[in-house]
Design an enzyme around this catalytic site. Sequence first.
Site, mmCIF file in Angstrom:
data_model
loop_
_atom_site.group_PDB
_atom_site.id
_atom_site.type_symbol
_atom_site.label_atom_id
_atom_site.label_comp_id
_atom_site.label_asym_id
_atom_site.label_seq_id
_atom_site.Cartn_x
_atom_site.Cartn_y
_atom_site.Cartn_z
ATOM 1 C CG HIS A 179 -1.923 -1.081 1.302
ATOM 2 N ND1 HIS A 179 -3.382 -1.173 1.086
ATOM 3 C CD2 HIS A 179 -1.683 -2.499 1.599
ATOM 4 C CE1 HIS A 179 -3.509 -2.285 1.364
ATOM 5 N NE2 HIS A 179 -2.946 -3.124 1.596
ATOM 6 C CD GLU A 226 -20.225 -6.824 24.373
ATOM 7 O OE1 GLU A 226 -21.345 -7.127 25.383
ATOM 8 O OE2 GLU A 226 -20.324 -6.081 23.619
ATOM 9 C CG HIS A 278 -28.178 -13.675 26.333
ATOM 10 N ND1 HIS A 278 -29.102 -12.857 25.339
ATOM 11 C CD2 HIS A 278 -27.948 -12.757 27.207
ATOM 12 C CE1 HIS A 278 -29.005 -11.700 25.703
ATOM 13 N NE2 HIS A 278 -28.507 -11.311 26.649
ATOM 14 C CG HIS A 323 -5.980 2.191 -0.352
ATOM 15 N ND1 HIS A 323 -5.841 1.180 0.284
ATOM 16 C CD2 HIS A 323 -6.718 3.046 0.535
ATOM 17 C CE1 HIS A 323 -6.227 1.057 1.432
ATOM 18 N NE2 HIS A 323 -6.800 2.162 1.749
#
Length: 675
Positions: A29, A422, A485, A277
């Site tokens: 890149h 999380e 869950h 890029h």
Amino acid sequence: MVSTADATLAINTIRTLSIDAVQKANSGHPGLPLAFAPVAYLLYAERMKHDPSEPAWLDRDRFVLSAGHGSVLQYAALHLAGYDLTIDDLKAFRQWGSKTPGHPEREFHLPSADAGPDATPLPLTEGVEVTTGPLGQGISNAVGIAMAEVFLRQKYGAEVQDHRTYCIASDGDLMEGISAEASSFAGHVGLGKLIVFYDDNDISLDGPTSMSFTEDVEKRYQAYNWQTLRVTDVNDLDQLRKALDQAEANTTQPTLIHVKSVIGYPSPNKQGTAKAHGSALGEDEVRLTKEALGWDPDAHFLVPDGVYDAFRANNPGPAAHQAWHERYAAWREADADRAAEWDAAWDGKPLPGLKDALKALEPATEATRIAGKRAMAAFAPFVPTLVGGAADLSASTNTVLPDAGFFSKDGAGQNVHFGVREHGMGAIVNGLAAHGGIVRPYGSTFLQFVDYMRGAVRLSALQNLHTAWVYTHDSVALGEDGPTHQPVEHLASLRAMPILTVLRPGDSVETFAAWATVLEDLDGPAVLALSRQNLEPLERDGGDEAAWVGVPKGGYVVSDPGEPDVIVIGTGSEVNVAVAAAKLLGEQGVKARVVSLPSWELFDQQDEEYQLDVLPVNVPKVAVEAAVTFGWERYADTTVGIDHFGASAPAGVLLEKFGITPENVAARAQELLGA
């Protein structure tokens, strides 16, 4: 101060080394290194406290290239600054065995299995603090690194820890949700020594960022309680210096320096486009780019006279390093007790007495998450640099250290309220670990929600970081919350991850032993999978000492009638099921050995003699685990498990409906024997 001409020559050397390396590899890149070379020069040549003669000195400034696809930018800067990274290493960019992999990598990596028995690990790249690649992870790691500095400075004193964390992030980093989680947290706790350069070049791999990203980034970061500054042209060194001065002066807020750049500058045909890029410029465009810089287009990997001096003469690091050594020596002499604690922490081990404190705890009928809570309270004094918390579930995961305070703007306690973040929590915990072995971090949530942080857990394994992942509510027995869950496939997926050690203890004593194993024996990341429901203490033939010996080995014999007809294997809450099934089989005239196998990874590391002593090959085996059966075929002939999602109902009902019962396990054993 280096003259403008010398600074420009050094910046253009970064650019040409970068495009030469990418072109030689025909992979990489080049756009970001071309555009952002002035920032790399400013940090490595003028501003950061770093010392190539001792890259790991403890009070160095940290640098994180969150836009890891631009790795050659960092490699070129490291070479010019004097690190152990040669021109030949740059020529070997992205090749086997090089110090210049496609994205910055912090640790050694094991070779592939087909590399042969004599293959050696890949070399470490000096000056790389953390492995970056998946976008958003690096800036989030930088938050953890900055947290570690605050914690250590407040605990041990500015004499030994007083440094900044710098980061380069891209549009892609700021699009990823994980960076929003971590950045919000960083502003909330006021990490004033965290400085992020945001490369705003209006281009992503698919094309203009306007196709998908039009928000006002500065306003967003202001809402996070960051200081935001703007540099209108990355090539204006005076603007960059003034912005950095202002950023470093603000010690109460993290700073985002919004820098406008042109990707691929000054490539005549590819600058400002997605073509700059993600692929090499091509030989013709490399020539044109060098000509635009006033460079000899036929010169490759050229470092002109004076560039090394320009890069190294004004580096503040060596002098800062020497001054730190003097402060450090005086600090050690003045406070021998704290210095001894510091030394033990940097060795990565707890203070003496941890295992004795855990062994003194009484077994109890309790959930292993509760046993974990008791364990943490007992070992906390022996791990004074343990830092961590939960993603807004501390009351359920039971992972708060007593009397240890909370990390906030007002103080750097050991407990952290990560909030419902999380994935951000996972990357921050990795950053805490990457700062240095002295901080022992952990993060906790329900096992199901490892899905929300899997990228960070994987990177903890990829870097062999000393992290502890504490996951509670580890099966369908969490009950009424239902299948959204209830984890079923998660243990198998974590066990499939290289380097990561998974431990699922079967009662309170195994939980105490598992924590001791994580803290004293392991050098890499570990998962503790703990139950919501109460578990009876196991009755072991060898008493509780059998668990203390067996858990670090990954598996051991819980009970044995002698010359067994069948072996019943369990983990976690199902070891009790295995014990009850063995009793039923005994009543039916079948001698059943019970084996607890809390960690496949640790058991597989034992010698063959031990493995065969626990699980002899000539005895049929049935395993039981309230999870998918995938993988158990390596240890058992048949497995009682749950190869489907759960349901909403009380725990006892679910276990009965899904067949996780002593009766079903005993019946499966009888089927084996009958077969």
